[in-house]
Design a protein around this motif. Structure first.
Motif, PDB file in Angstrom:
ATOM      1  N   LEU A   1      -9.143   0.541 -11.661  1.00 38.86           N
ATOM      2  CA  LEU A   1      -8.498   0.279 -10.371  1.00 38.86           C
ATOM      3  C   LEU A   1      -7.378   1.280 -10.114  1.00 38.86           C
ATOM      4  N   GLN A   2      -6.559   1.550 -11.123  1.00 37.47           N
ATOM      5  CA  GLN A   2      -5.461   2.499 -10.948  1.00 37.47           C
ATOM      6  C   GLN A   2      -5.958   3.937 -10.843  1.00 37.47           C
ATOM      7  N   ALA A   3      -7.084   4.247 -11.490  1.00 36.13           N
ATOM      8  CA  ALA A   3      -7.627   5.603 -11.377  1.00 36.13           C
ATOM      9  C   ALA A   3      -8.230   5.845  -9.999  1.00 36.13           C
ATOM     10  N   ARG A   4      -8.844   4.836  -9.423  1.00 37.12           N
ATOM     11  CA  ARG A   4      -9.459   4.994  -8.106  1.00 37.12           C
ATOM     12  C   ARG A   4      -8.424   4.961  -6.988  1.00 37.12           C
ATOM     13  N   PHE A   5      -7.377   4.174  -7.155  1.00 36.87           N
ATOM     14  CA  PHE A   5      -6.358   4.023  -6.114  1.00 36.87           C
ATOM     15  C   PHE A   5      -4.998   4.292  -6.750  1.00 36.87           C
ATOM     16  N   ALA A   6      -4.575   5.538  -6.620  1.00 39.03           N
ATOM     17  CA  ALA A   6      -3.337   5.961  -7.269  1.00 39.03           C
ATOM     18  C   ALA A   6      -2.111   5.272  -6.696  1.00 39.03           C
ATOM     19  N   ILE A   7      -2.229   4.661  -5.534  1.00 39.02           N
ATOM     20  CA  ILE A   7      -1.079   3.998  -4.928  1.00 39.02           C
ATOM     21  C   ILE A   7      -0.623   2.816  -5.769  1.00 39.02           C
ATOM     22  N   VAL A   8      -1.543   2.170  -6.507  1.00 36.90           N
ATOM     23  CA  VAL A   8      -1.162   1.035  -7.356  1.00 36.90           C
ATOM     24  C   VAL A   8      -0.846   1.486  -8.780  1.00 36.90           C
ATOM     25  N   ARG A   9      -0.979   2.780  -9.069  1.00 38.20           N
ATOM     26  CA  ARG A   9      -0.632   3.293 -10.392  1.00 38.20           C
ATOM     27  C   ARG A   9       0.819   3.739 -10.457  1.00 38.20           C
ATOM     28  N   GLY A  10       1.274   4.420  -9.433  1.00 40.46           N
ATOM     29  CA  GLY A  10       2.646   4.887  -9.418  1.00 40.46           C
ATOM     30  C   GLY A  10       3.572   3.898  -8.735  1.00 40.46           C
ATOM     31  N   PRO A  11       4.860   4.187  -8.721  1.00 40.37           N
ATOM     32  CA  PRO A  11       5.815   3.292  -8.069  1.00 40.37           C
ATOM     33  C   PRO A  11       5.604   3.271  -6.554  1.00 40.37           C
ATOM     34  N   THR A  12       5.593   2.080  -5.988  1.00 38.96           N
ATOM     35  CA  THR A  12       5.380   1.944  -4.561  1.00 38.96           C
ATOM     36  C   THR A  12       6.674   2.179  -3.796  1.00 38.96           C
ATOM     37  N   ARG A  13       6.544   2.732  -2.596  1.00 34.71           N
ATOM     38  CA  ARG A  13       7.715   3.096  -1.799  1.00 34.71           C
ATOM     39  C   ARG A  13       7.930   2.163  -0.611  1.00 34.71           C
ATOM     40  N   TYR A  14       7.151   1.104  -0.529  1.00 32.58           N
ATOM     41  CA  TYR A  14       7.286   0.211   0.622  1.00 32.58           C
ATOM     42  C   TYR A  14       8.362  -0.835   0.351  1.00 32.58           C
ATOM     43  N   PHE A  15       8.922  -1.358   1.428  1.00 39.05           N
ATOM     44  CA  PHE A  15       9.999  -2.336   1.333  1.00 39.05           C
ATOM     45  C   PHE A  15       9.505  -3.770   1.489  1.00 39.05           C
ATOM     46  N   ASP A  16       8.427  -3.963   2.247  1.00 40.77           N
ATOM     47  CA  ASP A  16       7.945  -5.306   2.567  1.00 40.77           C
ATOM     48  C   ASP A  16       6.992  -5.785   1.482  1.00 40.77           C
ATOM     49  N   ARG A  17       7.281  -6.940   0.892  1.00 47.72           N
ATOM     50  CA  ARG A  17       6.426  -7.473  -0.166  1.00 47.72           C
ATOM     51  C   ARG A  17       5.084  -7.928   0.377  1.00 47.72           C
TER      52      ARG A  17
ATOM     53  N   CYS B   1      -7.192  -2.798  -2.067  1.00 48.83           N
ATOM     54  CA  CYS B   1      -7.678  -1.937  -3.147  1.00 48.83           C
ATOM     55  C   CYS B   1      -8.651  -2.683  -4.047  1.00 48.83           C
ATOM     56  N   ILE B   2      -8.399  -3.951  -4.323  1.00 49.15           N
ATOM     57  CA  ILE B   2      -9.309  -4.744  -5.148  1.00 49.15           C
ATOM     58  C   ILE B   2     -10.632  -4.951  -4.432  1.00 49.15           C
ATOM     59  N   ILE B   3     -10.594  -5.189  -3.123  1.00 54.14           N
ATOM     60  CA  ILE B   3     -11.832  -5.362  -2.358  1.00 54.14           C
ATOM     61  C   ILE B   3     -12.671  -4.097  -2.418  1.00 54.14           C
ATOM     62  N   MET B   4     -12.056  -2.946  -2.175  1.00 52.66           N
ATOM     63  CA  MET B   4     -12.827  -1.703  -2.216  1.00 52.66           C
ATOM     64  C   MET B   4     -13.273  -1.365  -3.637  1.00 52.66           C
ATOM     65  N   HIS B   5     -12.494  -1.766  -4.631  1.00 56.91           N
ATOM     66  CA  HIS B   5     -12.931  -1.597  -6.021  1.00 56.91           C
ATOM     67  C   HIS B   5     -14.206  -2.398  -6.279  1.00 56.91           C
ATOM     68  N   ASN B   6     -14.246  -3.643  -5.822  1.00 58.71           N
ATOM     69  CA  ASN B   6     -15.455  -4.453  -5.991  1.00 58.71           C
ATOM     70  C   ASN B   6     -16.628  -3.897  -5.196  1.00 58.71           C
ATOM     71  N   MET B   7     -16.353  -3.306  -4.048  1.00 55.28           N
ATOM     72  CA  MET B   7     -17.424  -2.672  -3.279  1.00 55.28           C
ATOM     73  C   MET B   7     -18.026  -1.504  -4.046  1.00 55.28           C
ATOM     74  N   ILE B   8     -17.182  -0.725  -4.719  1.00 47.77           N
ATOM     75  CA  ILE B   8     -17.685   0.392  -5.517  1.00 47.77           C
ATOM     76  C   ILE B   8     -18.495  -0.119  -6.704  1.00 47.77           C
ATOM     77  N   VAL B   9     -18.011  -1.201  -7.337  1.00 48.11           N
ATOM     78  CA  VAL B   9     -18.750  -1.780  -8.459  1.00 48.11           C
ATOM     79  C   VAL B   9     -20.135  -2.231  -8.009  1.00 48.11           C
ATOM     80  N   GLU B  10     -20.206  -2.872  -6.859  1.00 53.30           N
ATOM     81  CA  GLU B  10     -21.503  -3.312  -6.344  1.00 53.30           C
ATOM     82  C   GLU B  10     -22.397  -2.126  -5.991  1.00 53.30           C
TER      83      GLU B  10
END
Length: 324
Positions: A238-254, A264-273
């Motif tokens: 998941l972190q290799a496919r979507f680097a945004i969840v691997r490094g520190p996030t810069r957004y303020f809103d939780r 990212c998890i949805i698209m990860h499952n789409m790739i798995v399928e």
């Protein structure tokens, strides 16, 4: 292109329009490409100005509308809980790998929150002295993420997250599919997950033995740790496919971070399928199908004493398994 066509039809923001002078605005491909590049490469918003000719504020808005559209369109399919057919396949895979009636592996992943608001830093900071948000996930052998619970701060550990998670809501309410099996003279009616040592001693968790003393316990511990790495592999992919969840996030809103993680998890499952046909699959066609009849509620959600009795029964069942 499948994602592009569905998102463009779902969200009017991505449809290309003309301004008051009749000039065409940005196309849907530009906006969706900007959002995907931010998710895949973890780049900043101003980076898109050089590559796609799109301004920073438009990039932020495109990412927000894109992740919301992905969740609305594909969430019910790729973030669903396993049905009877899925459980049948998971049970067969667990049996082939040496853990009959296993449903998957459970663990947590950390995501550093670089721009955490100062008012919340104390709540989200743990022993690493950095604000972190935790993702709890249940994965199977093919790296499909069946359960995702995100947004709790790093000041919690895995046990605190488990108490707030909905992973066992169906079991405690008696609405889950029955998984019946027989071990050492005892009947059990629920599946289990492989976990590490921090999780509580429930019958729904099978953990490794901390200090194996003989060959039998050493073999069990090594096999359990080997199979449990499925969830660690899923986090790594998941972190290799979507680097945004691997490094520190810069957004303020939780809430925005929660939507980004789920998308990212949805698209990860789409790739798995999509890539499942390129990987060898285990023979799972000889397993008896689970009944599709609606489950019967056993324990009420509103009565805490019954829930505590249920947890105590899990402790007793787990002790029987360990002694046997």
């Amino acid at each position: 292109m499948r994602i592009h066509s569905r998102v463009e039809a779902h969200e009017p923001y991505f449809q290309q329009k003309r301004n008051s002078t009749g000039k065409l605005g940005l196309s849907s491909l530009q906006k969706i490409t900007a959002a995907l590049r931010m998710l895949s490469y973890g780049v900043t918003t101003d980076f898109m100005d050089e590559y796609i000719r799109i301004r920073e504020t438009t990039t932020i808005k495109s990412l927000r509308y894109f992740v919301e559209s992905v969740i609305d369109i594909f969430g019910p399919i790729y973030l669903r809980k396993p049905n009877s057919k899925d459980i049948t396949r998971l049970l067969k895979i667990g049996e082939v790998r040496g853990f009959p009636r296993m449903l998957g592996s459970i663990d947590c992943m950390h995501w550093r929150w670089k721009n955490c608001p100062t008012a919340r830093k104390g709540m989200f900071t743990g022993h690493d002295h950095e604000p972190i948000i935790i993702l709890e996930a249940v994965t199977s052998y093919d790296l499909w993420i069946w359960h995702a619970f995100f947004r709790l701060p790093w000041s919690h550990n895995d046990i605190n997250i488990l108490e707030r998670s909905n992973v066992f809501c169906e079991i405690t309410s008696g609405e889950s599919y029955a998984v019946n099996y027989y071990i050492d003279g005892h009947n059990y009616n629920m599946g289990y997950y492989l976990a590490d040592g921090i999780y509580p001693p429930w019958a729904t968790f099978v953990k490794s033995i901390p200090l194996p003393m003989n060959q039998k316990t050493k073999h069990f511990t090594a096999t359990q740790e080997f199979v449990r790495k499925d969830v660690e592999r899923a986090f790594g992919v998941l972190q290799a496919r979507f680097a945004i969840v691997r490094g520190p996030t810069r957004y303020f809103d939780r809430e925005a971070l929660n939507k980004i993680m789920l998308a990212c998890i949805i698209m990860h499952n789409m790739i798995v399928e999509d890539e499942r046909e390129f990987h060898p699959q285990l023979d799972i066609f000889e397993y008896e199908q689970i009944s599709e009849s609606p489950p019967i509620s056993i324990i009420s959600r509103t009565q805490t004493p019954e829930l505590m009795n249920f947890i105590q029964s899990l402790h007793k069942i787990r002790d029987r398994i360990m002694h046997s």
